[in-house]
Every structure is written in C-alpha cells, then in structure tokens.
Motif scaffolding. Structure first.
Motif, PDB file in Angstrom:
ATOM      1  N   TYR A  57       0.830  -1.178   0.003  1.00  0.00           N
ATOM      2  CA  TYR A  57      -0.192  -0.116  -0.032  1.00  0.00           C
ATOM      3  C   TYR A  57       0.724   1.068   0.066  1.00  0.00           C
ATOM      4  CZ  TYR A  57      -3.962  -3.164   1.425  1.00  0.00           C
ATOM      5  OH  TYR A  57      -4.782  -3.963   1.449  1.00  0.00           O
ATOM      6  N   GLU A  58       0.570   2.280  -0.643  1.00  0.00           N
ATOM      7  CA  GLU A  58       1.025   3.590  -0.468  1.00  0.00           C
ATOM      8  C   GLU A  58       0.455   4.534   0.481  1.00  0.00           C
ATOM      9  OE1 GLU A  58       1.505   6.078  -4.095  1.00  0.00           O
ATOM     10  OE2 GLU A  58       2.603   7.612  -3.150  1.00  0.00           O
ATOM     11  N   ALA A  59       0.894   4.871   1.371  1.00  0.00           N
ATOM     12  CA  ALA A  59       0.607   5.929   2.392  1.00  0.00           C
ATOM     13  C   ALA A  59       0.241   7.380   1.575  1.00  0.00           C
ATOM     14  CB  ALA A  59       1.239   5.810   3.579  1.00  0.00           C
ATOM     15  N   LEU A  60      -0.864   7.796   1.744  1.00  0.00           N
ATOM     16  CA  LEU A  60      -1.126   9.300   1.262  1.00  0.00           C
ATOM     17  C   LEU A  60      -1.690  10.264   2.273  1.00  0.00           C
ATOM     18  CD1 LEU A  60      -2.325   7.738  -2.316  1.00  0.00           C
ATOM     19  CD2 LEU A  60      -0.178   9.316  -2.002  1.00  0.00           C
ATOM     20  N   LEU A  61      -1.019  11.222   2.446  1.00  0.00           N
ATOM     21  CA  LEU A  61      -1.611  12.136   3.634  1.00  0.00           C
ATOM     22  C   LEU A  61      -2.843  12.848   3.212  1.00  0.00           C
ATOM     23  CD1 LEU A  61      -0.522  13.195   6.233  1.00  0.00           C
ATOM     24  CD2 LEU A  61       0.799  15.015   5.090  1.00  0.00           C
ATOM     25  N   ARG A  62      -3.702  12.962   4.180  1.00  0.00           N
ATOM     26  CA  ARG A  62      -4.827  13.855   3.958  1.00  0.00           C
ATOM     27  C   ARG A  62      -4.866  14.729   5.254  1.00  0.00           C
ATOM     28  NH1 ARG A  62      -4.290  12.243  -0.355  1.00  0.00           N
ATOM     29  NH2 ARG A  62      -5.762  10.805  -1.382  1.00  0.00           N
ATOM     30  N   TRP A  63      -5.336  16.005   4.933  1.00  0.00           N
ATOM     31  CA  TRP A  63      -5.552  16.899   5.893  1.00  0.00           C
ATOM     32  C   TRP A  63      -7.067  17.393   6.052  1.00  0.00           C
ATOM     33  CZ3 TRP A  63      -3.134  22.592   5.652  1.00  0.00           C
ATOM     34  CH2 TRP A  63      -3.339  23.301   6.824  1.00  0.00           C
ATOM     35  N   HIS A  64      -7.611  17.161   7.151  1.00  0.00           N
ATOM     36  CA  HIS A  64      -9.045  17.712   7.483  1.00  0.00           C
ATOM     37  C   HIS A  64      -9.019  18.970   7.987  1.00  0.00           C
ATOM     38  CE1 HIS A  64     -10.177  13.478   6.003  1.00  0.00           C
ATOM     39  NE2 HIS A  64      -9.455  12.994   7.004  1.00  0.00           N
ATOM     40  N   HIS A  65      -9.057  19.913   7.347  1.00  0.00           N
ATOM     41  CA  HIS A  65      -9.042  21.288   7.938  1.00  0.00           C
ATOM     42  C   HIS A  65     -10.170  21.622   8.517  1.00  0.00           C
ATOM     43  CE1 HIS A  65      -8.729  25.729   7.967  1.00  0.00           C
ATOM     44  NE2 HIS A  65      -7.569  25.593   8.093  1.00  0.00           N
ATOM     45  N   PRO A  66     -10.383  22.102   9.921  1.00  0.00           N
ATOM     46  CA  PRO A  66     -11.610  22.534  10.270  1.00  0.00           C
ATOM     47  C   PRO A  66     -12.705  23.417   9.439  1.00  0.00           C
ATOM     48  CG  PRO A  66      -9.873  23.544  11.762  1.00  0.00           C
ATOM     49  CD  PRO A  66      -9.252  22.701  10.547  1.00  0.00           C
ATOM     50  N   VAL A  67     -12.096  24.285   8.776  1.00  0.00           N
ATOM     51  CA  VAL A  67     -12.648  25.252   7.942  1.00  0.00           C
ATOM     52  C   VAL A  67     -12.908  24.931   6.545  1.00  0.00           C
ATOM     53  CG1 VAL A  67     -13.226  27.685   7.107  1.00  0.00           C
ATOM     54  CG2 VAL A  67     -12.417  26.973   9.574  1.00  0.00           C
ATOM     55  N   LEU A  68     -11.668  24.588   5.964  1.00  0.00           N
ATOM     56  CA  LEU A  68     -11.643  24.527   4.451  1.00  0.00           C
ATOM     57  C   LEU A  68     -11.882  22.861   4.038  1.00  0.00           C
ATOM     58  CD1 LEU A  68      -8.014  25.738   3.895  1.00  0.00           C
ATOM     59  CD2 LEU A  68     -10.068  26.910   3.434  1.00  0.00           C
ATOM     60  N   GLY A  69     -12.016  21.808   5.135  1.00  0.00           N
ATOM     61  CA  GLY A  69     -12.294  20.479   4.823  1.00  0.00           C
ATOM     62  C   GLY A  69     -11.219  19.671   4.321  1.00  0.00           C
ATOM     63  N   ALA A  70     -11.444  18.855   3.508  1.00  0.00           N
ATOM     64  CA  ALA A  70     -10.331  18.048   3.201  1.00  0.00           C
ATOM     65  C   ALA A  70      -9.464  18.585   2.125  1.00  0.00           C
ATOM     66  CB  ALA A  70     -10.647  16.962   2.415  1.00  0.00           C
ATOM     67  N   VAL A  71      -8.160  18.940   2.472  1.00  0.00           N
ATOM     68  CA  VAL A  71      -6.976  19.728   1.598  1.00  0.00           C
ATOM     69  C   VAL A  71      -6.134  18.651   0.998  1.00  0.00           C
ATOM     70  CG1 VAL A  71      -5.490  21.412   1.513  1.00  0.00           C
ATOM     71  CG2 VAL A  71      -7.208  21.758   3.015  1.00  0.00           C
ATOM     72  N   SER A  72      -6.133  18.815  -0.123  1.00  0.00           N
ATOM     73  CA  SER A  72      -5.151  17.463  -0.830  1.00  0.00           C
ATOM     74  C   SER A  72      -3.826  17.889  -0.636  1.00  0.00           C
ATOM     75  CB  SER A  72      -5.197  17.705  -2.620  1.00  0.00           C
ATOM     76  OG  SER A  72      -4.407  17.189  -3.175  1.00  0.00           O
ATOM     77  N   PRO A  73      -2.915  16.963  -0.613  1.00  0.00           N
ATOM     78  CA  PRO A  73      -1.442  17.124  -0.203  1.00  0.00           C
ATOM     79  C   PRO A  73      -0.878  18.413  -1.272  1.00  0.00           C
ATOM     80  CG  PRO A  73      -1.975  15.142  -0.551  1.00  0.00           C
ATOM     81  CD  PRO A  73      -3.065  15.515  -0.513  1.00  0.00           C
ATOM     82  N   ALA A  74      -1.370  18.053  -2.556  1.00  0.00           N
ATOM     83  CA  ALA A  74      -0.932  18.947  -3.615  1.00  0.00           C
ATOM     84  C   ALA A  74      -1.042  20.353  -3.219  1.00  0.00           C
ATOM     85  CB  ALA A  74      -1.735  18.524  -4.846  1.00  0.00           C
ATOM     86  N   GLU A  75      -1.785  20.612  -2.359  1.00  0.00           N
ATOM     87  CA  GLU A  75      -2.069  22.028  -2.176  1.00  0.00           C
ATOM     88  C   GLU A  75      -1.293  22.394  -0.969  1.00  0.00           C
ATOM     89  OE1 GLU A  75      -5.660  23.829  -2.418  1.00  0.00           O
ATOM     90  OE2 GLU A  75      -6.656  22.199  -3.773  1.00  0.00           O
TER      91      GLU A  75
END
Ligand code: C2E
Ligand code: MG
Ligand code: MG
Ligand code: MG
Length: 276
Positions: A57-75
């Motif tokens: 499996y490849e581990a891919l980071l996810r950021w659940h920002h309280p206001v912005l919601g899910a932010v892609s690692p690309a951002e």
C-alpha cells in the motif's frame, strides 16, 4: 501628474499581494497546529502484481482542515517544504505508517507500505536514524517499508543526499523513484543509487494503449528499469485497457483507481472492524 491610474494599479497589486501573503501566513499557522490537533490522517492505496494480488500500500497524507475541509497534499506539501514544516509532518507520517505496518504484520501482512518523502527530509541529517529508531521501537523490518522520492527531488541534489541514501542501503530500506519520467534522471546516478523500484508517472499511463508516444515511453522505462535490476510499477491505472497493456509490456505492478482508491482502511482493517 497622472496619479490616479498608477496609484490604483499599485493599490491593486498591493492588495492582491497582501491577500496572498495573508492566505499563506494563515495556511502556515494552520499547518503548525494540524499535527497537535490531529487533523492529519493517512489513506492507503493498494498496489497489485500482474496476477492482481495485493503486494503493498502507498500511504497518502490527508489534511482535514476545520474550515477548509479535506485539503489535498498537492495544495500544502509545497508550503510545508518551503517552511521546513515537512520535516515534522514527515516524521508524523512515518510513525503512523510504521504503527499501521506493525498492526497489519501482526495480522499476517507480508507486503510493504510505501511512504512519500520530500527532498528536505532526504537532506535532513538525522532522517535515516530516526527511521531506524522507529523500526526498532515498533519491531518492524525495514524490508516492509519503502520510501518514495520523486525523480525531481532525488536528482535535485544527489551529492548532498548521498549520505542519507547510503544509510538507506545499510538499513535495507527500499527506495522507489516516484513520478518517473517527469524529471531529469542521470542514468549514472540511477545505477549507483539503491533504487529498488521505479514508478511510471501517471501522465504516461493516461494515453495507453492508443498513444504511440506513451506506449514507447512506457516500454522504454520498463526495459531500462529491468536492466538496472529495478521493479516497475505504473501509477494512475484507471482502465482495464491500460492494465492489460502494461501487464503485457512486462510492468511488474499496478496502482490506480481501477484496482483500488486510497482510503482510510488497508489490510484486513475493514474485516476487523466488522469483526470478520
Ligand atoms: P504521488 O506520490 O504520485 O501519489 C499519487 C497520487 O495520485 C495520489 O494523489 C493518489 O490519490 C492519486 N491517484 C492514485 N491513483 C490514481 C488514478 O488512478 N487516477 C488519478 N487521477 N489519480 C490517482 P494525492 O493523494 O492527492 O497525493 C498527491 C501527491 O502529494 C503525491 O503524489 C505525493 O507526491 C504527495 N504526498 C502525498 N502524501 C505525502 C506525504 O505523506 N509526504 C509527502 N512528502 N508527500 C506526499
Ligand atoms: Mg508516491
Ligand atoms: Mg507518483
Ligand atoms: Mg505522479
């Protein structure tokens, strides 16, 4: 004096610039609290051999920002790199991946977890030793952990990364070159570095099997990788036609939405939560 329009223009630029700086500063502040507030999560995307058996499996980071919601690692990865925050975030990613690996191994998992690593982590002196400590602390073998480094990041300053890369080899850590074909590899370095896997970038997979240039490039990458003793995996496989072509061309492994999307669960996690 024609002061109106030039000053307006300056003001326009100034405010636009200000907005970007503000946005940037806000993002940096949010990134800093993201770790302690547990806003990060790892998703896992399965990888398969030609017989469609899951190999890792490849581990891919996810950021659940309280206001912005899910932010892609690309951002945010680039910002994290520019500010140096990637070192702390990257340490968190590695520890989570190793904790997950330990849990899966205890359930019989024999595959690997691949973790994306940035150039700055590679140039951080203590990096290899911290990985070694993690593996020891959780009782996981280095053979089941793979580090993915983009071709661009790897070739950017190979000389400076050499000490860390040599430690990877000593520690038996697998090294995969990510997004291969989008950077400029020195073949001499590719041969010299402890690379075990080459990941064909998604942009070359998209055009398969109709685009002759993509076909030629994929064939060339596969031949070259095998000549160097590396395995090849194609990323971004979305159709059966692409998967079939790649398997026939000798590509060792496949990863993409066709076979599995990234998700919070991996090896037996789902079955476990269903108590199955
Ligand atoms: P990557 O390492 O090349 O990861 C593959 C990206 O392609 C992932 O995007 C994945 O969700 C997406 N993908 C997978 N299969 C398909 C497909 O069939 N079609 C399409 N269209 N896309 C597919 P994601 O998760 O948004 O990650 C983007 C990039 O961010 C990654 O590219 C990687 O370079 C970086 N990244 C992710 N997690 C980390 C991390 O923990 N640390 C570092 N330094 N970088 C990370
Ligand atoms: Mg990757
Ligand atoms: Mg990639
Ligand atoms: Mg890519």
């Amino acid at each position: 004096r024609a002061k109106k329009s030039p000053s307006q223009r300056v003001q326009f630029f100034a405010s636009e610039f200000g907005e970007q700086v503000l946005h940037r500063q806000e993002m940096i502040r949010s990134l800093k609290v993201a770790i302690q507030n547990q806003q990060f999560q790892l998703y896992y995307q399965p990888q398969f051999d030609r017989l469609r058996r899951c190999t890792g499996y490849e581990a891919l980071l996810r950021w659940h920002h309280p206001v912005l919601g899910a932010v892609s690692p690309a951002e945010f990865i680039q910002l994290a790199e520019e500010t140096g925050l990637i070192v702390r975030i990257g340490d968190w990613v590695l520890e989570q991946a190793v904790i997950t690996l330990k849990r899966w191994v205890d359930q019989g998992f024999m595959g690997r977890i691949a973790v994306n690593v940035s150039a700055m982590q590679l140039h951080d002196e203590g990096f290899a030793d911290r990985i070694s400590d993690l593996l020891r602390r959780y009782g996981v073998t280095a053979l089941q952990l793979e580090l993915e480094i983009t071709e661009t990041a790897l070739m950017d300053d190979v000389e400076r990364a050499m000490a860390t890369l040599s430690r990877f080899r000593e520690l038996d850590l697998a090294l995969a070159v990510d997004d291969f074909g989008t950077g400029y590899s020195s073949l001499a370095y590719l041969k010299a570095l402890p690379v075990s896997r080459i990941k064909i970038d998604r942009t070359f997979v998209t055009g398969l099997p109709d685009n002759e240039q993509d076909e030629a490039l994929c064939k060339t990458i596969i031949t070259m990788a095998h000549a160097l003793g590396c395995e090849v995996i194609a990323e971004g496989v979305e159709t059966e036609a692409q998967a079939g072509w790649l398997a026939l061309a000798g590509c060792d492994e496949l990863q993409g939405f066709l076979l599995g999307k990234p998700g919070p669960h991996g090896f037996r996690d789902k079955a476990d939560s269903d108590n199955g």
